[in-house]
Design a protein around this motif. Structure first.
Motif, mmCIF file in Angstrom:
data_model
loop_
_atom_site.group_PDB
_atom_site.id
_atom_site.type_symbol
_atom_site.label_atom_id
_atom_site.label_comp_id
_atom_site.label_asym_id
_atom_site.label_seq_id
_atom_site.Cartn_x
_atom_site.Cartn_y
_atom_site.Cartn_z
ATOM 1 N N ARG A 30 41.593 41.639 31.566
ATOM 2 C CA ARG A 30 40.590 42.114 32.529
ATOM 3 C C ARG A 30 40.878 43.551 32.955
ATOM 4 O O ARG A 30 42.029 43.945 33.106
ATOM 5 C CB ARG A 30 40.579 41.223 33.777
ATOM 6 C CG ARG A 30 40.135 39.804 33.475
ATOM 7 C CD ARG A 30 40.334 38.918 34.663
ATOM 8 N NE ARG A 30 41.777 38.733 34.844
ATOM 9 C CZ ARG A 30 42.323 37.920 35.714
ATOM 10 N NH1 ARG A 30 41.582 37.222 36.528
ATOM 11 N NH2 ARG A 30 43.629 37.795 35.800
ATOM 12 N N ASP A 34 37.449 45.113 37.608
ATOM 13 C CA ASP A 34 36.841 43.782 37.546
ATOM 14 C C ASP A 34 37.714 42.755 38.269
ATOM 15 O O ASP A 34 37.217 41.908 39.004
ATOM 16 C CB ASP A 34 36.640 43.339 36.094
ATOM 17 C CG ASP A 34 35.651 44.228 35.354
ATOM 18 O OD1 ASP A 34 34.802 44.872 36.019
ATOM 19 O OD2 ASP A 34 35.736 44.283 34.112
ATOM 20 N N GLU A 38 36.350 40.383 41.213
ATOM 21 C CA GLU A 38 35.867 39.115 40.683
ATOM 22 C C GLU A 38 35.893 37.974 41.688
ATOM 23 O O GLU A 38 35.203 36.983 41.516
ATOM 24 C CB GLU A 38 36.629 38.731 39.411
ATOM 25 C CG GLU A 38 38.041 38.264 39.631
ATOM 26 C CD GLU A 38 38.778 38.019 38.329
ATOM 27 O OE1 GLU A 38 38.255 38.334 37.238
ATOM 28 O OE2 GLU A 38 39.908 37.526 38.404
#
Length: 162
Positions: A30, A34, A38
């Motif tokens: 990731r 993000d 998230e």
């Protein structure tokens, strides 16, 4: 000082994550931005070394999030073992601090304030087991967190029992 995270802080926080030895193990594939966004966090705080509240600065050196627990087996195990409902838990995660001379003290301050926030709301603080590699290992123990063994997660989640 601790303040709410702003969108303008994300680039600096991504840079900080890149400085941490364990970031790749925690983030996997990731992107740092993000990963930071998230989770639908109740609180996302940064530690800003500047004494100014008005504008974000390049002096952001730490981060922490408090969020509702995810839909995961380890969460249900924690709730069952502590005789709590899942909605009585709040997860503290995404805790990281720039490696520097005072990083332990800053991490401690962020964690203490997060615990205070969670407990003031009458919830049980749980450290996200997926992010533990970013936290100094002795810190949770010093603040009263204990390991709670679950069947599906290694490392085990840490809880702060009353």
């Amino acid at each position: 000082m601790i303040r709410e995270r702003r969108d303008e802080d994300l680039d600096r926080l991504c840079d900080l994550l890149g400085e941490l030895d364990e970031h790749a193990r925690v983030l996997g594939t990731r992107h740092p931005r993000d990963w930071l966004q998230e989770v639908e966090a109740e609180r996302s705080w940064v530690f800003d070394q500047a004494p100014v509240r008005v504008a974000p600065t390049r002096n952001v050196v730490g981060h922490v999030q408090v969020s509702p627990p995810p839909e995961a087996r380890w969460v249900r195990d924690v709730a069952a073992q502590t005789s709590r409902q899942v909605d009585e838990l709040l997860v503290i995660g995404r805790l990281f601090v720039k490696p520097a001379k005072h990083d332990y003290g800053i991490a401690r301050y962020l964690l203490k304030e997060s615990v205070k926030h969670v407990e003031t709301r009458g919830r049980l603080p749980v450290l996200d087991p997926a992010d533990l590699a970013l936290i100094p290992p002795s810190l949770p123990t010093k603040l009263g967190f204990t390991e709670l063994h679950t069947e599906d997660h290694t490392p085990s989640p840490l809880i702060r029992a009353e």
